[in-house]
Scaffold this motif. Structure first.
Motif, PDB file in Angstrom:
ATOM      1  N   ILE C  41       0.832  -1.195   0.000  1.00 17.52           N
ATOM      2  CA  ILE C  41       0.000   0.000   0.000  1.00 17.52           C
ATOM      3  C   ILE C  41       0.871   1.250   0.000  1.00 17.52           C
ATOM      4  N   GLY C  42       0.261   2.333  -0.416  1.00 12.63           N
ATOM      5  CA  GLY C  42       1.003   3.584  -0.515  1.00 12.63           C
ATOM      6  C   GLY C  42       0.277   4.503  -1.470  1.00 12.63           C
ATOM      7  N   HIS C  43       0.649   5.776  -1.431  1.00 11.51           N
ATOM      8  CA  HIS C  43      -0.018   6.752  -2.285  1.00 11.51           C
ATOM      9  C   HIS C  43       0.521   6.704  -3.700  1.00 11.51           C
ATOM     10  N   ASN C  44      -0.156   7.456  -4.586  1.00 12.67           N
ATOM     11  CA  ASN C  44       0.387   7.619  -5.924  1.00 12.67           C
ATOM     12  C   ASN C  44       1.755   8.260  -5.784  1.00 12.67           C
ATOM     13  N   GLY C  45       2.710   7.774  -6.546  1.00 14.32           N
ATOM     14  CA  GLY C  45       4.040   8.363  -6.477  1.00 14.32           C
ATOM     15  C   GLY C  45       4.886   7.819  -5.347  1.00 14.32           C
ATOM     16  N   SER C  46       4.367   6.825  -4.611  1.00 16.51           N
ATOM     17  CA  SER C  46       5.165   6.276  -3.510  1.00 16.51           C
ATOM     18  C   SER C  46       6.162   5.246  -4.027  1.00 16.51           C
ATOM     19  N   GLY C  47       6.011   4.856  -5.280  1.00 18.48           N
ATOM     20  CA  GLY C  47       6.958   3.923  -5.877  1.00 18.48           C
ATOM     21  C   GLY C  47       6.413   2.512  -5.988  1.00 18.48           C
ATOM     22  N   LYS C  48       5.156   2.318  -5.604  1.00 19.08           N
ATOM     23  CA  LYS C  48       4.675   0.937  -5.586  1.00 19.08           C
ATOM     24  C   LYS C  48       4.495   0.345  -6.982  1.00 19.08           C
ATOM     25  N   SER C  49       4.032   1.163  -7.932  1.00 24.08           N
ATOM     26  CA  SER C  49       3.910   0.640  -9.301  1.00 24.08           C
ATOM     27  C   SER C  49       5.273   0.395  -9.925  1.00 24.08           C
TER      28      SER C  49
END
Lengths: 316, 264, 291
Positions: C41-49
């Motif tokens: 989990i994490g926000h947009n731009g957190s690097g998860k994608s």
């Protein structure tokens, strides 16, 4: 499914009806093998100053319904009144109706097309025939409302903004018409928690501070539970429930059946009731639940004599 | 917006011989008939060429009304060419309206053209209506495969066609949505002269292109993630099978068409 | 046991225009074990994608290494092998379905791998059964619901016989019903089929069912652990603008007020159990209820 019009508060007061639909029916792809009746005799009225949420699962007819509010769709039968005027009567200019009833579509950032943020937001007021000065005023005001700094964003290309900013530009593009009613179709769809929170807060401000009548179309109960005064639940082209969130959420089992569910906290209270505990079930926020549960639980804890805080002590 | 009528010649699933035939058989036979249609100009030849087409429609079980509906979009062109031929061609005068005169030659050529077009549309429609888009693109890919050696990208063409077919409904839906969204902002697509209307399309076209590019981008990544690397070494869920039925139909129909062409 | 995916000190930077280097990942390390269900989990731009795309060589690290079993994603000769082992499902259900019917789309992966037709047929049927879409073989994708489309996309990956499926926000565009469908499907794949699942999501209540939760922020792993370990740190989560399930928040408030709950509940059932236990232990149950 009968429609439950048990909501009565508010309408008896001075507030007047802005949008009213009577006996609305709409069928897509009429006369083809793919015909699908999306609205079945829907009657509904929305009073000035309300913050109404229309909820229902995909295909329940909620988007179809709101597209009738500003004359984008024409009903097969039934009537649509805006400010008491039947919008499909001869001589009614749909452009005036669309100005009065602003509609923000789902993923509205997909409709951006201009070279700069300011000119995109200016599209609607310009179509409305406003003078250059008036257009500029409208753009500045709309940007202020959605919290976009004019000097920073006005001349930038909308295509190079972040997802959340794009969506705010798109919402500003409708607000710039200074509509009386603002309809937002799934305004938080696809956003991350931070973006969702921002947009919801803005919508609340639009209603509370800027005096808009707001119609919010959503499938997220937790989003709408917090601030809508009224929930209209749609199922299979009909209005299944209409009332205060608190009352609507009482019909948990029906909502679950419709694939909607209730906020988790309401669910918890229902579960406790099912297990024979005697707590109130018309609870829709965590604070309310805490208040309802605390006395008995504290008393019981006193006996047990433990005082761990495995949940991080509430983190406050 | 109602796009239901756009689906002219749309695939109608079924189990008939026409449905069972290999797409290549159907394409080759109809291509043969169409070529002959344009080589000969003898009324008897048209009547004879209509026979296999009518037969195919009858066998297919597709409602005749639906097949003939594919003619509707061409009605205007047919009427126009007929009228042009009737009055513009030289020949003996039949009757006159004011200063323009209908000729016997014109009448004959007009009828020939209309019949030609009608048979052409019917022959292609019955093929597309009994061939699923997948079978159609597969057939096309296989028919074009021999030309791949000459540099014709047969696989890529077929893949493009598949993707286009897949995304047409999605993009139509999207167009409808964008149009409505701009109308909600007071856009007007219906009034004004051509220049004004063309300009009014910009708010639709720009978002549509942006979205199509985004989709293409995402689709390319998704295809790569599923190990797509062109046509080489690729197998198919359904291999096209050229059956005895196909051979029989191809020989009989082929011989018949050639005979008509040679004899008349 | 060998990890299916081993992310080792990975950093990734890209050119963000204006000659700016954007650091999307910073020294991230992570192992995905067979049959494990990991939520990111994490926000947009957190690097998860960006992290997700590293797991099947759609991106390769600027620094560090990613191994899929023993295959390093930097080694281009392994790329197809890697993509077959680690499948990927994306956010927008419309933009990942290639073919005009469900079965043809599910067959797309195996076709690219050169699997012979009879075997493709078997795999397609099997994959559709696993995602509960048997009976939709001939359906056109645009006629399906969002949840159904995503399940078709998952079937398309399963048909390649992967050991791990990375799902990049597969539920972001779905309604609650679609979300439940997809979540139920991926949970089953992990528990019954032993396929590792990396489920990237914004929705906290989806992370509750994972074996492990990883919270990303600004290209780093900010928190990692079992859902209970992660959600019992509401202060940290709130600082990241992430919320906890409502029942967990409630339990936190009650505990702060002095209520003795022995664990941090994550679901309605757990919370109801805990309250039941507590009240059951109280001596004056009927009296309490009269208040």
């Amino acid at each position: 499914m009968t429609s439950g019009l048990f909501w009565a508060g508010g309408r008896a007061e001075v507030s007047s009806t802005v949008i009213e639909v009577r006996n609305l029916c709409h069928t897509y792809m009429r006369g083809t093998p793919l015909a699908r009746q999306a609205l079945k005799h829907v009657t509904l009225s929305i009073a000035e100053g309300e913050l109404v949420a229309i909820i229902g699962r995909t295909g329940s007819g909620k988007s179809t319904l709101v597209q009738h509010f500003n004359g984008l769709l024409r009903p097969d039968s039934g009537h649509v009144f805006v400010d008491g005027k039947d919008i499909w009567q001869k001589g009614v200019a749909l452009r005036d109706i669309r100005r009065k009833v602003g509609l923000v579509f789902q993923y509205p950032e997909h409709q951006l097309f201009e070279e700069s943020v300011a000119s995109d937001i200016a599209f609607a007021p310009r179509n409305m025939g406003l003078s250059d000065n008036a257009v500029d005023d409208a753009v500045r005001e709309a940007m202020r409302i959605v919290d976009l700094d004019y000097d920073e964003f006005a001349e930038r290309s909308p295509f190079e903004l972040s997802g959340g900013q794009k969506r705010r530009v798109a919402i500003a593009g409708v607000i710039a018409m200074r509509p009386k009613v603002l309809i937002l179709d799934e305004p938080t769809a696809g956003m991350d928690p931070r973006g969702r929170e921002d947009v919801l807060r803005e919508i609340q401000a639009l209603h509370d501070e800027h005096g808009y009548t707001v119609v919010l179309v959503s499938h997220s109960m937790e989003d709408v539970a917090r601030f809508a005064n009224r929930l209209v639940v749609m199922e299979d082209g009909r209005i299944a429930m209409d009332g205060r969130p608190r009352d609507v959420f009482q019909r948990r089992d029906e909502l679950v059946e419709m694939g909607l569910g209730v906020p988790q906290i309401t669910d918890l209270m229902a579960e406790l009731a099912r297990r024979g505990h005697n707590f109130p079930t018309d609870v829709i926020t965590v604070d309310e639940a805490s208040e309802a549960l605390l006395p008995s639980l504290l008393a019981a804890s006193g006996m047990a004599g433990e005082s761990d805080s495995p949940c991080g002590g509430g983190g406050r | 917006m109602n796009f239901a009528n756009a689906a002219v010649g749309q695939y109608m699933p079924g189990e008939s011989l026409m449905h069972r035939l290999d797409p290549r058989t159907k394409m080759l036979v109809s291509l043969g008939i169409i070529i002959v249609l344009f080589v000969v100009s003898n009324p008897l030849a048209y009547a004879l060429l209509a026979v296999p087409i009518v037969l195919a429609i009858a066998i297919s079980g597709v409602p005749v009304k639906l097949v003939f509906r594919s003619l509707r979009p061409l009605t205007f062109i047919m009427v126009l060419t007929f009228v042009l031929h009737l009055f513009m061609d030289p020949g003996e005068a039949l009757f006159s309206i004011g200063r323009i005169t209908a000729t016997d030659q014109g009448l004959r050529l007009g009828i020939v053209t209309v019949v030609r077009l009608t048979l052409l549309v019917l022959a292609t429609s019955i093929v597309t209506m009994t061939t699923s888009p997948i079978a159609f693109t597969d057939g096309l890919e296989r028919l074009l495969a021999p030309f791949a050696r000459l540099g014709l990208p047969a696989h890529e063409l077929a893949m493009m066609m598949t993707i286009a077919l897949r995304f047409i409904p999605t993009l139509l839906e999207e167009t409808d949505k964008i149009m409505k969204a701009q109308m909600a902002r007071g856009a007007d697509f219906e009034s004004g002269n051509i220049a004004k209307r063309a300009k009014a399309m910009i708010p639709i076209l720009v978002p549509l292109f942006v979205s199509a590019f985004r989709r293409a981008d995402e689709l390319a990544v998704a295809m790569e993630a599923r190990c797509y690397r062109g046509g080489e070494g690729r197998t198919r869920l359904r291999e096209l099978a050229f059956s005895g039925e196909d051979l029989a139909v191809l020989i009989v129909a082929g011989a018949y068409t050639v005979a008509v062409a040679v004899a008349l | 046991m060998k990890p299916v995916v081993h992310v080792e000190n990975v950093s990734y930077a890209y050119d963000g225009g204006n000659q700016e280097q954007v650091e999307a990942l910073l020294d991230v390390s992570l192992k995905i074990w067979p049959g494990e269900f990991v939520a990111v989990i994490g926000h947009n731009g957190s690097g998860k994608s960006t992290l997700a795309k590293h797991m099947n060589a759609l991106l390769v690290p600027t620094r560090g290494n990613v191994y899929v079993f023993e295959m390093n994603t930097q080694d281009e000769s392994w790329v197809w092998e890697i993509r077959q082992t680690v499948g990927m499902v994306f956010q927008n259900p419309d933009n990942q379905i290639v073919a005009t019917t469900v079965e043809e789309d599910v067959a797309f992966g195996p076709e690219n791998l050169g699997v012979e037709p009879g075997e493709i047929r078997r795999r397609v049927d099997e994959a559709l059964a696993l995602v509960d879409m048997t009976g939709y073989e001939k359906s056109a994708p645009h006629m399906l619901s969002g949840g159904q489309k995503q399940r078709v996309a998952i079937a398309g990956v399963i048909a390649m016989r992967p050991r791990c499926i990375v799902l990049d926000e597969p539920t972001a565009m779905l309604d609650p019903v679609g979300r439940t469908e997809v979540l139920r499907t991926v949970r089953r794949l992990a528990s019954d089929e032993g396929i590792s699942i990396v489920h990237i999501t914004h929705f906290m209540n989806e992370a509750v069912y994972a074996d492990r939760v990883i919270v990303m922020e600004e290209g780093r792993i900010a928190l990692s652990g079992t859902p209970r370990e992660v959600f019992s740190q509401p202060a940290t989560l709130r600082k990241l603008d992430l919320d906890v399930p409502q029942v967990t928040e409630l339990a936190g408030q009650l505990q702060a007020a002095g209520v003795a709950l022995s664990r941090c509940p994550l679901t309605v059932e757990e919370m109801a159990d805990d309250i039941g236990t507590l009240l059951g232990r109280g001596p004056c149950r009927s009296e309490l209820h009269s208040h």
